[in-house]
Design an enzyme around this catalytic site. Structure first.
Site, PDB file in Angstrom:
ATOM      1  N   GLY A 119       4.887  12.456   0.995  1.00 18.12           N
ATOM      2  CA  GLY A 119       4.267  11.186   0.619  1.00 18.12           C
ATOM      3  C   GLY A 119       3.188  11.405  -0.429  1.00 18.12           C
ATOM      4  O   GLY A 119       2.865  12.542  -0.791  1.00 18.12           O
ATOM      5  N   LEU A 156      -0.090  10.929  -0.290  1.00 18.67           N
ATOM      6  CA  LEU A 156      -1.256  11.662   0.216  1.00 18.67           C
ATOM      7  C   LEU A 156      -0.879  13.078   0.642  1.00 18.67           C
ATOM      8  O   LEU A 156      -1.614  14.041   0.381  1.00 18.67           O
ATOM      9  CB  LEU A 156      -1.876  10.887   1.396  1.00 18.67           C
ATOM     10  CG  LEU A 156      -3.086  11.540   2.046  1.00 18.67           C
ATOM     11  CD1 LEU A 156      -4.219  11.762   1.037  1.00 18.67           C
ATOM     12  CD2 LEU A 156      -3.596  10.692   3.220  1.00 18.67           C
ATOM     13  N   ASP A 207       9.334  14.866  12.756  1.00 21.17           N
ATOM     14  CA  ASP A 207       9.434  13.414  12.855  1.00 21.17           C
ATOM     15  C   ASP A 207       8.420  12.977  13.906  1.00 21.17           C
ATOM     16  O   ASP A 207       8.605  13.249  15.103  1.00 21.17           O
ATOM     17  CB  ASP A 207      10.867  13.033  13.261  1.00 21.17           C
ATOM     18  CG  ASP A 207      11.039  11.531  13.417  1.00 21.17           C
ATOM     19  OD1 ASP A 207      10.015  10.822  13.550  1.00 21.17           O
ATOM     20  OD2 ASP A 207      12.189  11.072  13.422  1.00 21.17           O
ATOM     21  N   ILE A 208       7.358  12.326  13.457  1.00 22.94           N
ATOM     22  CA  ILE A 208       6.266  12.044  14.399  1.00 22.94           C
ATOM     23  C   ILE A 208       6.668  11.065  15.500  1.00 22.94           C
ATOM     24  O   ILE A 208       6.017  10.985  16.530  1.00 22.94           O
ATOM     25  CB  ILE A 208       4.978  11.574  13.677  1.00 22.94           C
ATOM     26  CG1 ILE A 208       5.208  10.258  12.914  1.00 22.94           C
ATOM     27  CG2 ILE A 208       4.420  12.665  12.782  1.00 22.94           C
ATOM     28  CD1 ILE A 208       3.900   9.615  12.428  1.00 22.94           C
ATOM     29  N   ALA A 242       3.588   7.842   7.508  1.00 21.49           N
ATOM     30  CA  ALA A 242       3.567   6.443   7.940  1.00 21.49           C
ATOM     31  C   ALA A 242       4.764   5.719   7.354  1.00 21.49           C
ATOM     32  O   ALA A 242       5.367   6.184   6.384  1.00 21.49           O
ATOM     33  CB  ALA A 242       2.285   5.754   7.456  1.00 21.49           C
ATOM     34  N   THR A 280      -5.593   1.433   7.287  1.00 17.53           N
ATOM     35  CA  THR A 280      -5.461   0.593   6.086  1.00 17.53           C
ATOM     36  C   THR A 280      -6.368  -0.641   6.101  1.00 17.53           C
ATOM     37  O   THR A 280      -6.722  -1.143   7.187  1.00 17.53           O
ATOM     38  CB  THR A 280      -3.985   0.126   5.971  1.00 17.53           C
ATOM     39  OG1 THR A 280      -3.883  -0.867   4.956  1.00 17.53           O
ATOM     40  CG2 THR A 280      -3.478  -0.481   7.263  1.00 17.53           C
ATOM     41  N   ASP A 281      -6.667  -1.148   4.914  1.00 18.37           N
ATOM     42  CA  ASP A 281      -7.375  -2.434   4.770  1.00 18.37           C
ATOM     43  C   ASP A 281      -6.530  -3.595   5.298  1.00 18.37           C
ATOM     44  O   ASP A 281      -7.051  -4.673   5.554  1.00 18.37           O
ATOM     45  CB  ASP A 281      -7.737  -2.674   3.292  1.00 18.37           C
ATOM     46  CG  ASP A 281      -6.523  -2.662   2.376  1.00 18.37           C
ATOM     47  OD1 ASP A 281      -5.542  -1.936   2.662  1.00 18.37           O
ATOM     48  OD2 ASP A 281      -6.528  -3.393   1.357  1.00 18.37           O
ATOM     49  N   TYR A 290       3.306  -4.547   9.176  1.00 11.97           N
ATOM     50  CA  TYR A 290       2.718  -3.240   8.832  1.00 11.97           C
ATOM     51  C   TYR A 290       1.258  -3.172   9.299  1.00 11.97           C
ATOM     52  O   TYR A 290       0.849  -2.228   9.988  1.00 11.97           O
ATOM     53  CB  TYR A 290       2.829  -3.014   7.320  1.00 11.97           C
ATOM     54  CG  TYR A 290       1.978  -1.897   6.772  1.00 11.97           C
ATOM     55  CD1 TYR A 290       2.329  -0.561   6.959  1.00 11.97           C
ATOM     56  CD2 TYR A 290       0.802  -2.168   6.068  1.00 11.97           C
ATOM     57  CE1 TYR A 290       1.533   0.464   6.443  1.00 11.97           C
ATOM     58  CE2 TYR A 290       0.006  -1.152   5.551  1.00 11.97           C
ATOM     59  CZ  TYR A 290       0.380   0.158   5.735  1.00 11.97           C
ATOM     60  OH  TYR A 290      -0.409   1.170   5.230  1.00 11.97           O
ATOM     61  N   LYS A 332      -0.542  -0.724  12.246  1.00 11.75           N
ATOM     62  CA  LYS A 332      -1.672   0.167  11.983  1.00 11.75           C
ATOM     63  C   LYS A 332      -2.875  -0.232  12.847  1.00 11.75           C
ATOM     64  O   LYS A 332      -3.609   0.621  13.333  1.00 11.75           O
ATOM     65  CB  LYS A 332      -2.047   0.121  10.497  1.00 11.75           C
ATOM     66  CG  LYS A 332      -0.949   0.535   9.529  1.00 11.75           C
ATOM     67  CD  LYS A 332      -0.563   1.990   9.602  1.00 11.75           C
ATOM     68  CE  LYS A 332      -1.501   2.895   8.880  1.00 11.75           C
ATOM     69  NZ  LYS A 332      -0.987   4.298   8.818  1.00 11.75           N
TER      70      LYS A 332
END
Ligand SMILES: NC(=O)c1ccc[n+]([C@@H]2O[C@H](COP(=O)([O-])OP(=O)(O)OC[C@H]3O[C@@H](n4cnc5c(N)ncnc54)[C@H](OP(=O)(O)O)[C@@H]3O)[C@@H](O)[C@H]2O)c1
Length: 291
Positions: free
Chosen positions: A10, A12, A35-36, A59, A100-101, A124, A128
């Site tokens: 990803g 990040l 795979d989380i 994510a 996330t915002d 989404y 989160k």
């Protein structure tokens, strides 16, 4: 420190590999390697590597597609994050998670603090938000970094999409009534490694670049800076029109205002944040050097 990073490929995940200080050993794992959402796999892989810190950069991030894939979204963003948090607690590993915002509804008009009420608008954001609550419940020593409008020189993101469209088109409409702060993955990586050092850090921190912009402002800056760094032809003529959210409907509703207050982060950590436009220049200069 031995640090395990999920979501290796990803935006990040890749930046953490680029910017990892030499004193750390970084184990970055792709979805295939870890795979989380697979509880058994999480346990096995953690036992195999015995990290001291786990940074969860994995994510499900396709905000619009998420509206139709609720089960998958929650299996990654909630169950996956919880699998990591549970085994981190069990094996005495520090856990750093990214949020996330989009946990906010955007109704405020001044920066959101870590203590403001969360009220996500879409699937989404809800996944989160639930993950934040569940992680703090089962492993309160975890660190949760809320960030926003993330871009990197790699992959699909607003900056790369704009650079491509701006080279091809003569007219572009960009939403001007959603306001937030663009954040380069380089900023996030720097902050995450500072957090790794700060062992007393726990709870929620906000981290974005500094300043405020609409998507329209961001697009105009990408066009201007993109020309300077040779990523868009210097003689390119383009009209960028400011449009409204109504003019550009999307399946997922987005917060109209999501500027985050970073004062906790800058008070407690030895990091200096910079204005988003300065950071954009740095990111584009790196992108130009890679071409
Ligand atoms: N992008 C933004 O604007 C933004 C804004 C605020 C917060 N964030 C948060 O910041 C973090 C990093 O985001 P990003 O932009 O770097 O995301 P990204 O580029 O979409 O990368 C996410 C990575 O997670 C991997 N992944 C998906 N499901 C997985 C699973 N079940 N197990 C393991 N890996 C899995 C993906 O694998 P594949 O490569 O195989 O697909 C992908 O490499 C996320 O927590 C995100 O929610 C992002």
């Amino acid at each position: 420190m031995k640090i395990l990073v999920t979501g290796k490929n990803g935006q990040l995940g890749r930046e953490l590999q680029n910017l990892c200080p030499i004193e750390h050993e970084l184990i970055s794992l792709s979805r295939e390697e870890l795979d989380i959402s697979d509880r058994q796999m999480v346990e096995t892989v953690i036992q195999q590597h015995c990290p001291e810190v786990i940074i969860n950069a994995a994510a499900y991030t396709a905000v619009d597609k998420a509206e139709k894939e609720q089960n998958l979204v929650f299996s990654v963003n909630l169950d996956g994050a919880l699998n990591l948090a549970k085994f981190c607690k069990q094996f005495g590993i520090r856990f750093i998670h990214i949020s996330t915002d989009f946990v906010f509804d955007g109704q405020k008009s001044s920066p959101y603090s870590e203590l403001d009420e969360i009220a996500p608008l879409g699937v989404y954001g809800a996944s989160k938000a639930e993950a934040e609550i569940a992680i703090q419940k089962i492993f309160p020593e975890s660190v949760i970094i809320r960030t926003a409008w993330v871009y990197s020189v790699y992959g699909n993101n607003f900056v790369n999409t704009m650079l491509r469209l701006m080279s091809d088109k003569e007219q572009l409409g960009v939403v001007a009534d959603q306001v937030g702060t663009p954040t380069w993955t380089g900023t996030l990586a720097k902050v995450l490694f500072a957090l790794v050092k700060k062992e007393s850090a726990k709870g929620i921190y906000h981290c974005t670049d500094l300043g405020v912009a609409s998507w329209y402002d961001f697009a105009v800056a990408i066009f201007e800076e993109g020309k300077i760094y040779g990523l868009i032809p210097r003689d390119k003529k383009l009209t960028i029109n400011a449009i409204t959210t109504e003019d550009y409907p999307t399946p997922a509703k987005r917060p109209s205002y999501s500027v985050l207050d970073k004062s906790r982060l800058t008070k407690e950590l030895d990091v200096e944040l910079q204005n988003w436009r300065n950071i954009l220049q740095q990111a584009l200069s790196i992108k130009a050097q890679k071409l």
